[in-house]
Design a protein around this motif. Structure first.
Motif, PDB file in Angstrom:
ATOM      1  N   VAL A 192      10.839  10.286 -17.289  1.00 19.45           N
ATOM      2  CA  VAL A 192      10.700   9.209 -18.268  1.00 19.45           C
ATOM      3  C   VAL A 192       9.295   9.275 -18.851  1.00 19.45           C
ATOM      4  O   VAL A 192       8.330   9.549 -18.140  1.00 19.45           O
ATOM      5  CB  VAL A 192      10.951   7.811 -17.656  1.00 19.45           C
ATOM      6  CG1 VAL A 192      12.394   7.666 -17.208  1.00 19.45           C
ATOM      7  CG2 VAL A 192      10.006   7.524 -16.500  1.00 19.45           C
ATOM      8  N   VAL A 193       9.195   9.081 -20.149  1.00 18.35           N
ATOM      9  CA  VAL A 193       7.900   9.009 -20.835  1.00 18.35           C
ATOM     10  C   VAL A 193       7.716   7.560 -21.264  1.00 18.35           C
ATOM     11  O   VAL A 193       8.584   6.990 -21.934  1.00 18.35           O
ATOM     12  CB  VAL A 193       7.860   9.960 -22.044  1.00 18.35           C
ATOM     13  CG1 VAL A 193       6.550   9.803 -22.806  1.00 18.35           C
ATOM     14  CG2 VAL A 193       8.038  11.408 -21.582  1.00 18.35           C
ATOM     15  N   CYS A 194       6.609   6.967 -20.831  1.00 16.59           N
ATOM     16  CA  CYS A 194       6.417   5.519 -20.991  1.00 16.59           C
ATOM     17  C   CYS A 194       5.124   5.183 -21.719  1.00 16.59           C
ATOM     18  O   CYS A 194       4.137   5.937 -21.644  1.00 16.59           O
ATOM     19  CB  CYS A 194       6.376   4.841 -19.615  1.00 16.59           C
ATOM     20  SG  CYS A 194       7.869   5.072 -18.629  1.00 16.59           S
ATOM     21  N   ASP A 195       5.133   4.040 -22.369  1.00 19.29           N
ATOM     22  CA  ASP A 195       3.915   3.475 -22.937  1.00 19.29           C
ATOM     23  C   ASP A 195       2.994   3.070 -21.791  1.00 19.29           C
ATOM     24  O   ASP A 195       3.407   2.393 -20.854  1.00 19.29           O
ATOM     25  CB  ASP A 195       4.272   2.251 -23.792  1.00 19.29           C
ATOM     26  CG  ASP A 195       3.040   1.591 -24.381  1.00 19.29           C
ATOM     27  OD1 ASP A 195       2.449   0.736 -23.694  1.00 19.29           O
ATOM     28  OD2 ASP A 195       2.666   1.932 -25.507  1.00 19.29           O
ATOM     29  N   THR A 196       1.744   3.492 -21.861  1.00 19.85           N
ATOM     30  CA  THR A 196       0.800   3.269 -20.771  1.00 19.85           C
ATOM     31  C   THR A 196       0.583   1.793 -20.475  1.00 19.85           C
ATOM     32  O   THR A 196       0.433   1.395 -19.319  1.00 19.85           O
ATOM     33  CB  THR A 196      -0.559   3.923 -21.111  1.00 19.85           C
ATOM     34  OG1 THR A 196      -0.324   5.289 -21.458  1.00 19.85           O
ATOM     35  CG2 THR A 196      -1.515   3.866 -19.954  1.00 19.85           C
ATOM     36  N   ASP A 197       0.568   0.961 -21.503  1.00 27.04           N
ATOM     37  CA  ASP A 197       0.233  -0.451 -21.324  1.00 27.04           C
ATOM     38  C   ASP A 197       1.405  -1.311 -20.883  1.00 27.04           C
ATOM     39  O   ASP A 197       1.249  -2.213 -20.057  1.00 27.04           O
ATOM     40  CB  ASP A 197      -0.343  -1.019 -22.635  1.00 27.04           C
ATOM     41  CG  ASP A 197      -1.643  -0.340 -23.028  1.00 27.04           C
ATOM     42  OD1 ASP A 197      -2.408   0.003 -22.104  1.00 27.04           O
ATOM     43  OD2 ASP A 197      -1.874  -0.152 -24.233  1.00 27.04           O
ATOM     44  N   THR A 198       2.599  -1.035 -21.427  1.00 25.94           N
ATOM     45  CA  THR A 198       3.736  -1.925 -21.175  1.00 25.94           C
ATOM     46  C   THR A 198       4.780  -1.345 -20.237  1.00 25.94           C
ATOM     47  O   THR A 198       5.579  -2.087 -19.662  1.00 25.94           O
ATOM     48  CB  THR A 198       4.441  -2.270 -22.499  1.00 25.94           C
ATOM     49  OG1 THR A 198       5.034  -1.063 -23.038  1.00 25.94           O
ATOM     50  CG2 THR A 198       3.466  -2.865 -23.502  1.00 25.94           C
ATOM     51  N   GLY A 199       4.806  -0.014 -20.117  1.00 26.60           N
ATOM     52  CA  GLY A 199       5.847   0.629 -19.322  1.00 26.60           C
ATOM     53  C   GLY A 199       7.138   0.861 -20.077  1.00 26.60           C
ATOM     54  O   GLY A 199       8.114   1.369 -19.509  1.00 26.60           O
ATOM     55  N   ALA A 200       7.184   0.505 -21.362  1.00 28.15           N
ATOM     56  CA  ALA A 200       8.409   0.715 -22.154  1.00 28.15           C
ATOM     57  C   ALA A 200       8.740   2.202 -22.208  1.00 28.15           C
ATOM     58  O   ALA A 200       7.862   3.042 -22.420  1.00 28.15           O
ATOM     59  CB  ALA A 200       8.210   0.171 -23.561  1.00 28.15           C
ATOM     60  N   VAL A 201      10.012   2.537 -21.985  1.00 28.32           N
ATOM     61  CA  VAL A 201      10.442   3.937 -21.978  1.00 28.32           C
ATOM     62  C   VAL A 201      10.591   4.419 -23.422  1.00 28.32           C
ATOM     63  O   VAL A 201      11.315   3.825 -24.225  1.00 28.32           O
ATOM     64  CB  VAL A 201      11.768   4.108 -21.216  1.00 28.32           C
ATOM     65  CG1 VAL A 201      12.251   5.556 -21.313  1.00 28.32           C
ATOM     66  CG2 VAL A 201      11.596   3.703 -19.761  1.00 28.32           C
ATOM     67  N   ILE A 202       9.884   5.511 -23.731  1.00 26.23           N
ATOM     68  CA  ILE A 202       9.888   6.056 -25.087  1.00 26.23           C
ATOM     69  C   ILE A 202      10.871   7.229 -25.193  1.00 26.23           C
ATOM     70  O   ILE A 202      11.624   7.338 -26.162  1.00 26.23           O
ATOM     71  CB  ILE A 202       8.466   6.526 -25.467  1.00 26.23           C
ATOM     72  CG1 ILE A 202       7.494   5.345 -25.407  1.00 26.23           C
ATOM     73  CG2 ILE A 202       8.445   7.184 -26.835  1.00 26.23           C
ATOM     74  CD1 ILE A 202       6.033   5.748 -25.452  1.00 26.23           C
ATOM     75  N   ARG A 203      10.832   8.105 -24.192  1.00 30.33           N
ATOM     76  CA  ARG A 203      11.735   9.269 -24.166  1.00 30.33           C
ATOM     77  C   ARG A 203      12.148   9.515 -22.723  1.00 30.33           C
ATOM     78  O   ARG A 203      11.469   9.094 -21.791  1.00 30.33           O
ATOM     79  CB  ARG A 203      11.019  10.527 -24.699  1.00 30.33           C
ATOM     80  CG  ARG A 203      10.467  10.412 -26.103  1.00 30.33           C
ATOM     81  CD  ARG A 203       9.956  11.754 -26.616  1.00 30.33           C
ATOM     82  NE  ARG A 203       8.740  12.218 -25.983  1.00 30.33           N
ATOM     83  CZ  ARG A 203       7.504  11.981 -26.425  1.00 30.33           C
ATOM     84  NH1 ARG A 203       7.335  11.227 -27.517  1.00 30.33           N
ATOM     85  NH2 ARG A 203       6.446  12.465 -25.823  1.00 30.33           N
ATOM     86  N   GLN A 204      13.240  10.231 -22.552  1.00 30.25           N
ATOM     87  CA  GLN A 204      13.637  10.616 -21.198  1.00 30.25           C
ATOM     88  C   GLN A 204      14.407  11.918 -21.208  1.00 30.25           C
ATOM     89  O   GLN A 204      15.008  12.310 -22.214  1.00 30.25           O
ATOM     90  CB  GLN A 204      14.429   9.515 -20.511  1.00 30.25           C
ATOM     91  CG  GLN A 204      15.526   8.869 -21.299  1.00 30.25           C
ATOM     92  CD  GLN A 204      15.990   7.570 -20.652  1.00 30.25           C
ATOM     93  OE1 GLN A 204      16.072   7.473 -19.437  1.00 30.25           O
ATOM     94  NE2 GLN A 204      16.300   6.577 -21.442  1.00 30.25           N
TER      95      GLN A 204
END
Length: 479
Positions: free
Chosen positions: A17-29
């Motif tokens: 999983v690739v996530c936004d550093t600040d929020t943890g929102a998943v951007i790609r997987q």
């Protein structure tokens, strides 16, 4: 703003999983199966790298600043002095070392001695038992072993280009059987007891430490075992327990100290955030439901669940002790399951169906009470596994556990935990996060269930179950 990645190398696949550093929102997987037989006991670790490479195709890791690695626990990667494989890696679900584990218990003076030394009693899956098996079954290979790694350690080492420094973390180290979560130190004497000689062990990093940086400038965090990564990804903390519903079951909780249990029912893991994860395992959970479904001719567990909800609390007096494969908690390895309370009025399919659900949940509540009895606070229970979605489980669990129950939406929590750890290490390296405080990512989306007015009913079901257990297995928890 930045992005980080977490990869989970499980027994059968790699998820990224690739996530936004600040929020943890998943951007790609990304996802890829391992190119190995699903139940193979011996595995070439290169298969894990091939799977990782396939999961990361299509520019998945483009722009990523840091990576965290989670991997299957209890695997053993034995290396020689040059860092080459002595033999294929032995994976975690390998049962060959059962006799070796029993030998080790006896050789070191019993269950209590092991529990006090490293917080757990050897089981067949643990690396310490695998070492004993190796020494007895493949002595020539064992003699060449000079370094020991687990899958997560080995993957981090490969990503960093096989540097001289080899690392692990507290979580993975606590699963070996030769590192103590209580003291934070290895027990080389136990490695020698198992293997017959000493071997080099990875340096144990702190939760927010970095294992290193790749030549391309990509930071690699400490990584951890799959269980610890999943707990970190879920966002559990003190007061939380996680109940895992597989064929067998487990109850783990976040606690401020390691717990040594002289009976060996508690396995004292460290977590990925500087705390501790005491775990109690049961040999039976969903297998009791599947067995009951077969017995009743139910098509699947959903049908069994619907049938169970036609019954009433207490299953018209029927009690199922679900010890179908023997049991670890309580320690009844050679027993069988028991169906008690048969009367003419209770001999209906819906009562047996409900007794299976009540029996499974009461058995797990017994395991939870082992932790509660040692001062572990449980205010909230996270329920994991496909069976957590069954209406009967959700209807009964809050009252039987006596706590709020959270059923998280399915997600790659181990990979998310690895990504969160990567964000932590990156923040510490950049000076934007303190080493003691992980990033406050949004918790798992979940369904929340309260015991409410059913609490007294749940306690009555537990009392009926406990009375039956004590009648059939007196003193099982006090021995």
């Amino acid at each position: 703003m930045g992005i980080v990645a977490g990869l989970d190398s499980s027994t059968g696949f790699t998820r990224i999983v690739v996530c936004d550093t600040d929020t943890g929102a998943v951007i790609r997987q990304g996802y890829a199966p391992h190119p190995v037989e699903p139940k193979a006991a011996d595995v070439d670790p290169q298969a894990w790298l091939l799977s990782l490479g396939e999961a990361a195709t299509g520019g998945l890791l483009e722009g990523v600043q840091a990576i965290g690695v989670s991997a299957q626990q209890h695997g053993l990667v034995p290396l020689d002095r040059q860092g080459a494989l002595v033999r294929p890696a032995m994976v975690g679900n390998d049962k060959r070392a059962q006799i070796a584990a029993a030998d080790l218990v006896e050789a070191f003076g019993g269950r209590q001695a092991w529990a006090e030394a490293v917080g757990s009693v050897p089981q067949s899956g643990q690396p310490v038992a695998k070492l004993r098996w190796l020494a007895r079954s493949e002595p020539d290979a064992a003699a060449r072993v000079a370094m020991l790694m687990q899958p997560h350690d080995w993957l981090v080492w490969q990503l960093l280009g096989r540097p001289v420094r080899r690392t692990t973390d507290r979580g993975a180290a606590s699963a070996t059987g030769y590192w103590s979560a209580a003291t934070g130190a290895y027990r080389p004497d136990l490695v020698e007891l198992a293997l017959g000689h000493q071997a080099a062990l990875p340096e144990v990093l702190g939760p927010s430490d970095a294992a290193g940086t790749t030549p391309e400038g990509l930071l690699i965090s400490a990584g951890t075992g799959e269980t610890m990564a999943a707990a970190f990804g879920l966002g559990v903390g003190p007061g939380d327990a996680v109940v895992s519903l597989g064929a067998s079951g487990s109850v783990m909780a976040v606690h401020h100290e390691a717990l040594a249990d002289p009976r060996g029912m508690i396995t004292s893991f460290a977590d990925a955030a500087g705390m501790h994860l005491p775990v109690v395992h049961t040999s039976n959970a969903v297998r009791a439901l599947r067995g009951t479904a077969d017995m009743l001719g139910a098509e699947d567990l959903a049908e069994l669940s619907a049938l169970a909800l036609k019954s009433t609390p207490g299953s018209s007096g029927l009690v199922l002790l679900p010890y179908l494969e023997g049991e670890r908690t309580p320690q009844l390895p050679h027993t069988a399951g028991t169906l008690s309370g048969l009367r003419r009025e209770s001999m209906k399919p819906e009562h047996l169906a409900r007794a299976a659900f009540e029996g499974m949940l009461c058995s797990l509540a017994d395991a939870m009470d082992v932790l509660r009895g040692r001062g572990v606070e449980v205010r909230r229970v996270f329920l994991l596994g496909q069976a957590a979605e069954l209406p009967a489980v959700q209807a009964l669990a809050p009252a039987i556990f006596g706590a709020q129950v959270v059923v998280p939406q399915p997600a790659d929590y181990a990979a998310l935990g690895a990504a969160r750890q990567a964000a932590w290490a990156l923040g510490v390296a950049q000076g934007t996060l303190p080493p003691q405080t992980p990033p406050a990512w949004q918790g798992a989306a979940a369904q929340v269930l309260e015991p409410g007015d059913e609490l007294a009913v749940g306690q009555a079901v537990r009392q009926q179950y406990t009375a039956t257990r004590e009648q059939i297995h007196p003193g099982a928890f006090s021995a």
